[in-house]
Design a protein around this motif. Structure first.
Motif, mmCIF file in Angstrom:
data_model
loop_
_atom_site.group_PDB
_atom_site.id
_atom_site.type_symbol
_atom_site.label_atom_id
_atom_site.label_comp_id
_atom_site.label_asym_id
_atom_site.label_seq_id
_atom_site.Cartn_x
_atom_site.Cartn_y
_atom_site.Cartn_z
ATOM 1 N N VAL A 343 0.867 -1.184 0.000
ATOM 2 C CA VAL A 343 0.000 0.000 0.000
ATOM 3 C C VAL A 343 0.899 1.228 0.000
ATOM 4 O O VAL A 343 1.598 1.496 0.979
ATOM 5 C CB VAL A 343 -0.941 0.031 1.226
ATOM 6 C CG1 VAL A 343 -1.854 1.248 1.164
ATOM 7 C CG2 VAL A 343 -1.754 -1.249 1.321
ATOM 8 N N SER A 344 0.881 1.983 -1.093
ATOM 9 C CA SER A 344 1.800 3.123 -1.193
ATOM 10 C C SER A 344 1.334 4.330 -0.388
ATOM 11 O O SER A 344 2.155 5.133 0.057
ATOM 12 C CB SER A 344 1.977 3.517 -2.666
ATOM 13 O OG SER A 344 0.750 3.969 -3.218
ATOM 14 N N HIS A 345 0.022 4.485 -0.191
ATOM 15 C CA HIS A 345 -0.462 5.627 0.584
ATOM 16 C C HIS A 345 -0.046 5.463 2.048
ATOM 17 O O HIS A 345 -0.085 4.353 2.594
ATOM 18 C CB HIS A 345 -1.987 5.727 0.478
ATOM 19 C CG HIS A 345 -2.539 7.031 0.994
ATOM 20 N ND1 HIS A 345 -2.747 7.273 2.341
ATOM 21 C CD2 HIS A 345 -2.919 8.160 0.345
ATOM 22 C CE1 HIS A 345 -3.237 8.489 2.480
ATOM 23 N NE2 HIS A 345 -3.334 9.053 1.292
ATOM 24 N N PRO A 346 0.352 6.546 2.729
ATOM 25 C CA PRO A 346 0.779 6.431 4.123
ATOM 26 C C PRO A 346 -0.347 6.082 5.095
ATOM 27 O O PRO A 346 -0.071 5.728 6.247
ATOM 28 C CB PRO A 346 1.364 7.812 4.427
ATOM 29 C CG PRO A 346 0.724 8.732 3.439
ATOM 30 C CD PRO A 346 0.532 7.917 2.204
ATOM 31 N N LEU A 347 -1.594 6.185 4.652
ATOM 32 C CA LEU A 347 -2.761 5.921 5.532
ATOM 33 C C LEU A 347 -2.656 6.760 6.802
ATOM 34 O O LEU A 347 -2.953 6.297 7.910
ATOM 35 C CB LEU A 347 -2.867 4.428 5.869
ATOM 36 C CG LEU A 347 -2.935 3.460 4.669
ATOM 37 C CD1 LEU A 347 -3.051 2.030 5.166
ATOM 38 C CD2 LEU A 347 -4.087 3.807 3.735
ATOM 39 N N ASP A 348 -2.256 7.997 6.627
ATOM 40 C CA ASP A 348 -2.009 8.900 7.754
ATOM 41 C C ASP A 348 -3.272 9.693 8.090
ATOM 42 O O ASP A 348 -3.297 10.921 7.989
ATOM 43 C CB ASP A 348 -0.855 9.845 7.434
ATOM 44 C CG ASP A 348 -1.080 10.600 6.121
ATOM 45 O OD1 ASP A 348 -1.948 10.182 5.323
ATOM 46 O OD2 ASP A 348 -0.399 11.624 5.905
ATOM 47 N N GLY A 349 -4.302 9.006 8.486
ATOM 48 C CA GLY A 349 -5.532 9.697 8.828
ATOM 49 C C GLY A 349 -6.596 8.738 9.301
ATOM 50 O O GLY A 349 -6.354 7.547 9.527
ATOM 51 N N PHE A 350 -7.794 9.276 9.434
ATOM 52 C CA PHE A 350 -8.957 8.521 9.887
ATOM 53 C C PHE A 350 -9.470 7.613 8.782
ATOM 54 O O PHE A 350 -9.867 6.476 9.021
ATOM 55 C CB PHE A 350 -10.046 9.517 10.308
ATOM 56 C CG PHE A 350 -11.234 8.895 10.967
ATOM 57 C CD1 PHE A 350 -11.303 8.776 12.352
ATOM 58 C CD2 PHE A 350 -12.309 8.447 10.217
ATOM 59 C CE1 PHE A 350 -12.404 8.213 12.961
ATOM 60 C CE2 PHE A 350 -13.418 7.884 10.824
ATOM 61 C CZ PHE A 350 -13.468 7.763 12.203
ATOM 62 N N GLY A 351 -9.467 8.137 7.572
ATOM 63 C CA GLY A 351 -9.970 7.361 6.440
ATOM 64 C C GLY A 351 -10.278 8.265 5.272
ATOM 65 O O GLY A 351 -9.868 9.429 5.233
ATOM 66 N N VAL A 352 -11.018 7.728 4.309
ATOM 67 C CA VAL A 352 -11.347 8.474 3.106
ATOM 68 C C VAL A 352 -12.835 8.348 2.833
ATOM 69 O O VAL A 352 -13.424 7.273 2.984
ATOM 70 C CB VAL A 352 -10.524 7.968 1.891
ATOM 71 C CG1 VAL A 352 -10.704 6.468 1.667
ATOM 72 C CG2 VAL A 352 -10.881 8.739 0.626
ATOM 73 N N LEU A 353 -13.443 9.468 2.448
ATOM 74 C CA LEU A 353 -14.854 9.509 2.066
ATOM 75 C C LEU A 353 -14.951 9.866 0.592
ATOM 76 O O LEU A 353 -14.133 10.647 0.080
ATOM 77 C CB LEU A 353 -15.607 10.528 2.918
ATOM 78 C CG LEU A 353 -15.719 10.185 4.408
ATOM 79 C CD1 LEU A 353 -16.224 11.379 5.193
ATOM 80 C CD2 LEU A 353 -16.625 8.982 4.617
ATOM 81 N N ILE A 354 -15.963 9.323 -0.062
ATOM 82 C CA ILE A 354 -16.030 9.453 -1.517
ATOM 83 C C ILE A 354 -17.364 10.056 -1.938
ATOM 84 O O ILE A 354 -18.426 9.470 -1.688
ATOM 85 C CB ILE A 354 -15.827 8.081 -2.188
ATOM 86 C CG1 ILE A 354 -14.489 7.488 -1.717
ATOM 87 C CG2 ILE A 354 -15.871 8.209 -3.705
ATOM 88 C CD1 ILE A 354 -14.208 6.103 -2.231
ATOM 89 N N PRO A 355 -17.362 11.234 -2.535
ATOM 90 C CA PRO A 355 -18.605 11.858 -3.010
ATOM 91 C C PRO A 355 -19.285 11.013 -4.077
ATOM 92 O O PRO A 355 -18.634 10.290 -4.839
ATOM 93 C CB PRO A 355 -18.131 13.198 -3.581
ATOM 94 C CG PRO A 355 -16.789 13.447 -2.971
ATOM 95 C CD PRO A 355 -16.187 12.092 -2.774
ATOM 96 N N ALA A 356 -20.594 11.144 -4.168
ATOM 97 C CA ALA A 356 -21.352 10.419 -5.186
ATOM 98 C C ALA A 356 -20.900 10.803 -6.582
ATOM 99 O O ALA A 356 -20.901 9.967 -7.506
ATOM 100 C CB ALA A 356 -22.847 10.702 -5.015
ATOM 101 N N SER A 357 -20.489 12.054 -6.751
ATOM 102 C CA SER A 357 -20.086 12.532 -8.078
ATOM 103 C C SER A 357 -18.841 11.834 -8.608
ATOM 104 O O SER A 357 -18.550 11.885 -9.808
ATOM 105 C CB SER A 357 -19.843 14.048 -8.032
ATOM 106 O OG SER A 357 -18.858 14.364 -7.063
ATOM 107 N N GLU A 358 -18.069 11.160 -7.715
ATOM 108 C CA GLU A 358 -16.871 10.444 -8.158
ATOM 109 C C GLU A 358 -17.197 9.077 -8.756
ATOM 110 O O GLU A 358 -16.336 8.436 -9.353
ATOM 111 C CB GLU A 358 -15.899 10.280 -6.987
ATOM 112 C CG GLU A 358 -15.302 11.574 -6.495
ATOM 113 C CD GLU A 358 -14.329 12.192 -7.498
ATOM 114 O OE1 GLU A 358 -13.472 11.448 -8.031
ATOM 115 O OE2 GLU A 358 -14.434 13.405 -7.747
ATOM 116 N N ARG A 359 -18.429 8.615 -8.555
ATOM 117 C CA ARG A 359 -18.915 7.369 -9.166
ATOM 118 C C ARG A 359 -17.998 6.185 -8.885
ATOM 119 O O ARG A 359 -17.522 5.497 -9.799
ATOM 120 C CB ARG A 359 -19.112 7.562 -10.674
ATOM 121 C CG ARG A 359 -20.099 8.674 -11.015
ATOM 122 C CD ARG A 359 -20.377 8.770 -12.498
ATOM 123 N NE ARG A 359 -21.305 9.861 -12.774
ATOM 124 C CZ ARG A 359 -22.625 9.793 -12.635
ATOM 125 N NH1 ARG A 359 -23.183 8.663 -12.203
ATOM 126 N NH2 ARG A 359 -23.392 10.829 -12.921
#
Length: 492
Positions: A343-359
């Motif tokens: 996993v290249s992302h550092p995962l340095d946070g709570f998480g990720v949320l994805i808007p509906a517009s990103e499909r």
């Protein structure tokens, strides 16, 4: 489903259960029912807690396997004075773990990339998540007129009106998915986010309202909120903390279940509830082994849709109809473990949320092993993914292999995942989170009317008083207090 007429004279016969003085039946052993039963038993009330499934705890479920810890429902919750008191009473304070303070960053996807959500006014001005035009729209919010017409308003309508379309799409919509797995176009602002709606009503502006609250003396209850909320043991000093437990969220429900030894009946669905004179008859058990019990009060701590499947007298069914129609979209949770090097992302946070517009197939994902310790082996990471909800209900119902395939595609593009998961656990919730939709006041009115017309019957749960774990704990405590007051008034 059979709707019963008034059942006059149908008194249970002696069967080893019979009539118990100062007794309460609690139906549903989710977190609300567990807390309600615990609080009543602590007050010396004879409690019987019925659970149709073979497991207590409702949506709170934790799995341990191969060094990974997977949460299939809530992953954490925010403390309050009432919650802190409960943890003390259950003697599980030493099992509490606070969220990593370095993992407070929330990412939101825009144009295929992860951008930190701005948590301060300065960060809002510099963020790339919103355009310059959207930022100016936010700064001009105090000049927006308040809504003139009466009636309920959707979250989407409220946010577009006060903050603009772009804020709705990239700041509010993804968080709606994270909290309710819902659709901002259908959720009610007044009922899903009552305190935010109150800021406009009281101050005419969200910005002005927030500024006014910040100038209140420390520790003061914010204006416009329920001063009684969390009033149990409110003198106990507390600071809000985002917590879980060393061995996961099921520590909480497990401790409650252990404290209720002898009162909890698993695999024992309640099929019938009806009033007999001044008491209540509860008919529970599997076919051929059902037993009737006379009690002084009944707490229905089930999901709203469970009422529709029960046999209820006409007087109760009449008022309960709006409650039975509460929507619960399906959600699949998928906990994946990867080698850290994959996993290249550092995962340095709570998480990720994805808007509906990103499909995307994903509603969002939590970086679970960044948030709390012990969620993965030292050389691995855990990512908890959510699929479906009101946005894409059909995706939640797909089989495990297809869900894993879809989720991996998103994780590879968004987080730089290269390898295959070394751990996977999929749990499907056919009815996940109640939706506080526009017009939800009819549901609350129906609950009030049902209780008013049926003394000794109480309705509680996340469809009435909030969907978070903290809300459910408070709901269980509050309904126990109400029942205790009812019993005292009746001289029981």
């Amino acid at each position: 489903m059979r709707v019963l007429a008034d059942m006059i004279g149908n008194v249970p016969t002696a069967d080893g259960e019979g009539s118990v003085p100062r007794s309460v039946a609690v139906v549903g052993a989710g977190i609300t029912g567990l807390v309600a039963a615990y609080e009543l038993r602590r007050r010396g009330v004879n409690v019987t807690l019925y659970e149709a499934s073979g497991q207590a705890g409702g949506a709170i479920r934790t799995t341990h396997a191969d060094g990974f810890l997977a949460e299939h429902g809530p992953n954490s919750f925010v403390t309050s004075p009432a919650v802190d008191t409960l943890l003390q009473q259950l003697d599980i304070e030493d099992d509490v773990v606070e969220a990593n303070p370095g993992a407070n960053r929330r990412y939101v996807v825009r144009d295929g990339g992860l951008l930190p959500f701005p948590l301060t006014p300065l960060a809002m001005l510099s963020t790339r998540l919103l355009s310059f035009k959207a930022k100016m729209r936010v700064l001009l919010e105090p000049l927006v007129r308040t809504r003139l017409q009466e009636g309920d308003e959707s979250v989407a309508s409220f946010v577009r009106r006060r903050l603009g379309r772009e804020v709705l799409d990239y700041a509010v919509d993804p968080f709606i998915s994270g909290i309710f797995a819902g659709d901002p176009e259908t959720l009610s602002m007044a009922h899903a986010f009552p305190r935010v709606a109150e800021l406009e009503r009281r101050y005419g502006s969200l910005s002005k309202g927030l500024m006014a609250q910040r100038t209140q003396r420390p520790g003061a209850e914010p204006e416009g909120t329920d001063a009684n909320k969390g009033h149990l043991m409110s003198s106990v000093p507390s600071r809000a903390r985002l917590i879980s437990f060393v061995d996961g969220m099921q520590t909480l429900t497990g401790a409650l279940e252990a404290s209720l030894a002898g009162t909890l009946r698993l695999g024992c669905p309640v099929r019938l509830v009806h009033r007999q004179d001044a008491r209540w008859v509860v008919d529970a058990g599997q076919d051929g082994a059902a037993k009737s019990r006379l009690v002084d009060a009944v707490i229905m701590a089930t999901p709203a849709h469970v009422l529709a499947a029960m046999e209820l007298p006409a007087a109760m069914r009449k008022f309960a109809a709006p409650i039975e129609r509460v929507e619960y979209p399906p959600v699949s949770t998928l906990t994946l473990g990867f080698r850290r090097e994959d996993v290249s992302h550092p995962l340095d946070g709570f998480g990720v949320l994805i808007p509906a517009s990103e499909r995307r197939a994903l509603l969002g994902a939590l970086f679970s092993s960044s948030l709390f310790p012990g969620r993965a082996p030292d050389d691995c990471v855990t990512i908890t993914c959510f699929v479906g909800g009101a946005r894409q209900a059909e995706r939640a119902r797909e089989d495990t292999d297809l869900i894993v395939e879809r989720v991996l595609l998103d994780l590879r593009q968004l987080l730089g995942v290269t390898g295959e998961p070394v751990f996977a656990k999929h749990v499907y919730w056919s009815r996940a989170i109640p939706q506080y939709t526009v017009g939800y006041q009819s549901v609350k009115d129906a609950a009030d009317a049902t209780e008013l017309q049926n003394p000794g019957l109480y309705l509680s749960g996340n469809y009435r008083n909030g969907v978070s774990v903290g809300d459910c704990v408070a709901s269980g405590q509050q309904v126990a207090e109400r029942v205790a007051a009812y019993l005292a008034k009746a001289g029981l």
